[in-house]
Design an enzyme around this catalytic site. Sequence first.
Site: not given
Ligand SMILES: [Zn+2]
Length: 514
Positions: A112, A114, A208, A211, A327, A357, A360, A385, A442
């Site tokens: 997992h 990205h 987040f 960035i 997302g 996902h 979460e 998650h 992650d």
């Molecule tokens: Zn993730």
Amino acid sequence: MAAGDPSGWPALFSLVLAVAICFVSANIFVDEERNRLIVGEKYMRFGSLVVLTKQEKKANRNLMAIKKAEIKEAMETHQFPPSMHFFQAKRLIEDSEVFRILRKMPKGAALHIHEFSMASVEWLVKNVTYRPHCYFCITPKGLFQFKFADPAPQKLRSRECTEWVSLEDHRKKSNASVFDKRLLSMFSMVTKNPHSIYPNQDAVRTEFQNILFSMSGLVTHAPVFKDYIFQGLKEFHQDNVFFLEIRTRLSPVYELNGTVHNGLWVVKAYQEVVKNFQKTHRGFMGLRLIFSDSRSRSVAIVADSVRKAMGLQYHFPGIMAGFDLVGREDTGRSLYSYREALTIPVKHRIKLPYFFHAGETDWYGTSIDGNLVDAVILNATRIGHGFALTKHPLVRVYSQEKDIPVEVCPISNQVMKLVADLRNHPAASLMASGHPMVISSDHPALFGAKGLSYDFYEVFMGIAGNKADLRTLKLLVTNSIKYSSVVKSEKDFLMKVWWIKWNQFIEKLAQRRR
Ligand SMILES: [Zn+2]
Ligand SMILES: *[C@@H]1O[C@H](CO)[C@@H](O)[C@H](O)[C@H]1NC(C)=O
Ligand SMILES: *[C@@H]1O[C@H](CO)[C@@H](O)[C@H](O)[C@H]1NC(C)=O
Ligand SMILES: *[C@@H]1O[C@H](CO)[C@@H](O)[C@H](O)[C@H]1NC(C)=O
Ligand SMILES: *[C@@H]1O[C@H](CO)[C@@H](O)[C@H](O)[C@H]1NC(C)=O
């Protein structure tokens, strides 16, 4: 493989429970009842059925002596890294002997991850922003935006950036080390005071997103893209991870002259990078891609993406693993609302593996919290998650019976403010009942982490509890291969390669003098 097969669990679970209850009601010796419960729970725990070799037992004794000493010290000093925010705990973790051992441990696969959170931000600043033809501008919201261009990019309309500045010129005119520090802190979420800087989940999610927005102009430049992936693989490989499954949007990638490449180019670029990487990193076994779209898109757009994923799966079966929606869940659409799109493959009798996902969230009972139900109904291969899983007893049992693992990413959950003290992470309960799981990181680069070791530390020391030992670690690592998306024959091969590395690791750990 000695690593336990959890499929026999539910039966064993009811047996243990029946025996325990029988003794409680029969009211025989209290000690005996007590032992039944203790032993019953012991055998339910994650990793308890793993059989250790003689040498592994020796290694385990050394490991547990170190772990116990560190926990004892933490209880006295009241400084226990898993109970602290990772940004404040990182230094302490790096001082830990357990952490040093975990870094050396062959961790198998990272399932997992990205794509634009793999390579350290130091590398991004020190290497990428020093390349020629790099420009930046600052948006009206105060965000950095970057672009590689030759000739220099045109001035844009007022809504976006007003002026593009060459980084080379800017560094000459101003203090470069001060500027670099500013870039470094801008690309990272790390801060000394996470509790005041990120008062709530919205604040941390905004940072987040900012960035990722700022990084995008750098990492989607074709030559940088390939180097970024290469650098990411390098950092995981240094952390003794030898296989990755990467969530990717397959975003367009641009050349200096303005040419834009599509997703097909990106898939081929990954293949090329892996090939090059393997030339110089022999033990590296490769990667697979999980094509992902955003859960803020319309049903029609996601339906298109599902069709695209089906096409990619067909044309690139070696590298494409399946599909996911990414997302922030709390502000995105539910899986249920995408059911039209997500059932396209099954209607065409085409297998498109899902890696959703799901769960979460801290919000129990929302439509988003229901994503876990739909993830298993849609036959997800793994669940990203699954943070809310302990609030869904039937989905929990169902996924355990169907052997659908959760991908636990503790540091991510903590940074995103789902849980503060990692001893209270819901995976603790899942581990107590031997739920199938793997550990991943992650977005390690944005959190100031690297590879998987920091997350393994949090799990081994905090989530899995004081009694978790080498068997827990061995099951986590073998699970990362067992639950990877590769075909059976490749899995067997990965296991073989891992086994050789593992035995070398065990040999050293067993011989170690404290
Ligand atoms: Zn993730
Ligand atoms: C950046 O890294 C690449 C690939 O490792 C290397 O070839 C290049 O020289 C580096 N550039 C700078 C400016 O450090
Ligand atoms: C840049 O700033 C740092 C820190 O303020 C200072 O130590 C350094 O001397 C400066 N460098 C130049 C070239 O002015
Ligand atoms: C743009 O640059 C790329 C990479 O250098 C090159 O392959 C391509 O042919 C160029 N396209 C044009 C229209 O100049
Ligand atoms: C999930 O699997 C079941 C049983 O194999 C099947 O009936 C169902 O159509 C599948 N659903 C999807 C969305 O793939």
